[in-house]
Design an enzyme around this catalytic site. Sequence first.
Site, PDB file in Angstrom:
ATOM      1  N   TYR A   1       0.762  -1.355   0.112  1.00 44.89           N
ATOM      2  CA  TYR A   1       0.037   0.190   0.222  1.00 44.89           C
ATOM      3  C   TYR A   1       0.847   1.277   0.004  1.00 44.89           C
ATOM      4  CZ  TYR A   1      -3.493   3.472   1.685  1.00 44.89           C
ATOM      5  OH  TYR A   1      -4.225   4.600   1.593  1.00 44.89           O
TER       6      TYR A   1
ATOM      7  N   ASP B   1       9.358   2.893  -0.349  1.00 47.60           N
ATOM      8  CA  ASP B   1       8.506   3.647   0.517  1.00 47.60           C
ATOM      9  C   ASP B   1       8.543   3.177   1.903  1.00 47.60           C
ATOM     10  OD1 ASP B   1       6.026   4.616   1.710  1.00 47.60           O
ATOM     11  OD2 ASP B   1       4.646   3.766   0.436  1.00 47.60           O
TER      12      ASP B   1
ATOM     13  N   LYS C   1       4.410   8.932   8.913  1.00 47.29           N
ATOM     14  CA  LYS C   1       3.823   8.434  10.114  1.00 47.29           C
ATOM     15  C   LYS C   1       4.845   9.038  11.205  1.00 47.29           C
ATOM     16  CE  LYS C   1       1.180   4.937   8.467  1.00 47.29           C
ATOM     17  NZ  LYS C   1       0.945   4.486   7.012  1.00 47.29           N
TER      18      LYS C   1
HETATM   19  C1  LIG Z   1       0.249   4.859   5.561  1.00 44.24           C
HETATM   20  C2  LIG Z   1       1.067   4.594   4.421  1.00 44.24           C
HETATM   21  C3  LIG Z   1       0.999   5.593   3.329  1.00 44.24           C
HETATM   22  C4  LIG Z   1       0.166   6.592   3.137  1.00 44.24           C
HETATM   23  O1  LIG Z   1       0.231   7.362   4.152  1.00 44.24           O
HETATM   24  P1  LIG Z   1      -0.956   8.651   4.520  1.00 44.24           P
HETATM   25  O2  LIG Z   1      -0.390   9.530   5.345  1.00 44.24           O
HETATM   26  O3  LIG Z   1      -1.953   7.598   5.029  1.00 44.24           O
HETATM   27  O4  LIG Z   1      -1.589   9.056   3.257  1.00 44.24           O
HETATM   28  C5  LIG Z   1       1.900   5.190   2.045  1.00 44.24           C
HETATM   29  N1  LIG Z   1       2.643   4.046   2.067  1.00 44.24           N
HETATM   30  C6  LIG Z   1       2.686   3.432   3.066  1.00 44.24           C
HETATM   31  C7  LIG Z   1       3.944   2.284   3.126  1.00 44.24           C
HETATM   32  C8  LIG Z   1       2.116   3.509   4.255  1.00 44.24           C
HETATM   33  O5  LIG Z   1       1.998   2.631   5.252  1.00 44.24           O
END
Ligand SMILES: *Cc1c(COP(=O)(O)O)cnc(C)c1O
Length: 444
Positions: free
Chosen positions: A153, A248, A280
């Site tokens: 994701y 990511d 995060k």
């Molecule tokens: C949470 C997450 C996102 C998206 O971040 P948001 O702040 O929710 O838009 C993208 N990549 C990874 C790996 C994530 O865990």
Amino acid sequence: MLRDNGGVTDRVTTSSGALFERALAVTPGGVNSPVRSFSAVGGTPRFIRSAAGAWLHDVDGNEYVDLICSWGPMLLGHAHPEVQAAVAEALARGTSYGTPTIPEVELAEEIVARTPVERVRFVSSGTEATMSAIRLARGFTGRDLVVKFAGCYHGHVDSLLASAGSGLATLSVPGTPGVPASAAGETIVLPYNDPAAVSAAFAEHGERIACLITEAAPGNMGVVAPTEGFNAFLARTCRDHGALFISDEVMTGFRASKQGAWGLDGATEGWIPDLMTFGKVMGGGFPAAAFGGRADVMSRLAPEGPVYQAGTLSGNPIATTAGLATLRLATDEVYAHLNATADTIKTAATAALSAAGVPHVVQSAGTMFSVFFRDGAVTDFAGASAQDSGAYAAFFHAMLDAGVYLPPSAYESWFVSAAHDDRAVSTILDALPGAARAAAIGSA
Ligand SMILES: *Cc1c(COP(=O)(O)O)cnc(C)c1O
């Protein structure tokens, strides 16, 4: 509905159940991000009024040990006094100026010091970070195609919500209504941990591929670590084909280890992603995220270069102050504590589920871990999907009843914090045997 009863809060209309009904009347599904709704496990989401350390307090007066930590960010625990103090001090000086500020430079320096990126640009969400990194990769390479893995994701970016349409290395179809077929058609979705599929896709489409994006260690299908050398292989394959490798680390950054998931493989294997994304933890509980990477690639961004990217609240002084305070407090001792705490919980979960005869496998990536309710190692999304989500739902609710707040989905990582002390851990350990027995009964 909210009633005027002379300033006295009406307990009935402010219980989680009543609040959820009010929320359903004004917000789709009653929540502002789908997985919060408990739709995967059934029941009513708890409305949290406050949190401190490892504990969440709901509007009905219940307390829970938090194993979600706001889906990762609260590395130090909730309401950390030094982070609170830094934020309060920043707040007193105003909340946003739309000009450069000190904390954004300091946070960028901190990120550059901890990771292999040379330049960073701040945004307000992980979604924005991956969206911008992909635009930059396309602008830099002059190519359109993006390669991603099923089960990874990257936020709700159009082209990244594609799912595997007709299998291996085919241009895919949208995973949700609202994404144009044209956007999904720019995305190649491959099975995770499958080098042969990656090689085949690059052999067929290599000259049109702008970038490959992957979670540095996937945590969004449950925790599925890369097999040894897989990320190095991805970096090499991208380089060989003139595509950019985007790692990511929105979830894993400053969380899986002090240097994120890269600290678990790239730092010792000696490869560096062209671009990385963060979010995060680096926002310390506020909306802040970033993308960064090679100086020559990042210099293609406006105003230095032609690739446009911007944000009214990007680098917001409150958010960057919270992130900076969090990262400065995230010392080696903190990561050692997270690892030890995770190990204790993993061992106890395995013991309880084994004793109850529940098929399961516990997997980790640094301090992140999750439990799959099936036998055998999970290496990709197909494997993650082949678990007993009914057993998880029963397990989840038994843990919740015993005062432990797990992610309301079997496809999420569990997160601990520096504030998970003996009392928090004993609450979890005490809850596990009963929850394991509930899972044995709830199993489909
Ligand atoms: C949470 C997450 C996102 C998206 O971040 P948001 O702040 O929710 O838009 C993208 N990549 C990874 C790996 C994530 O865990």
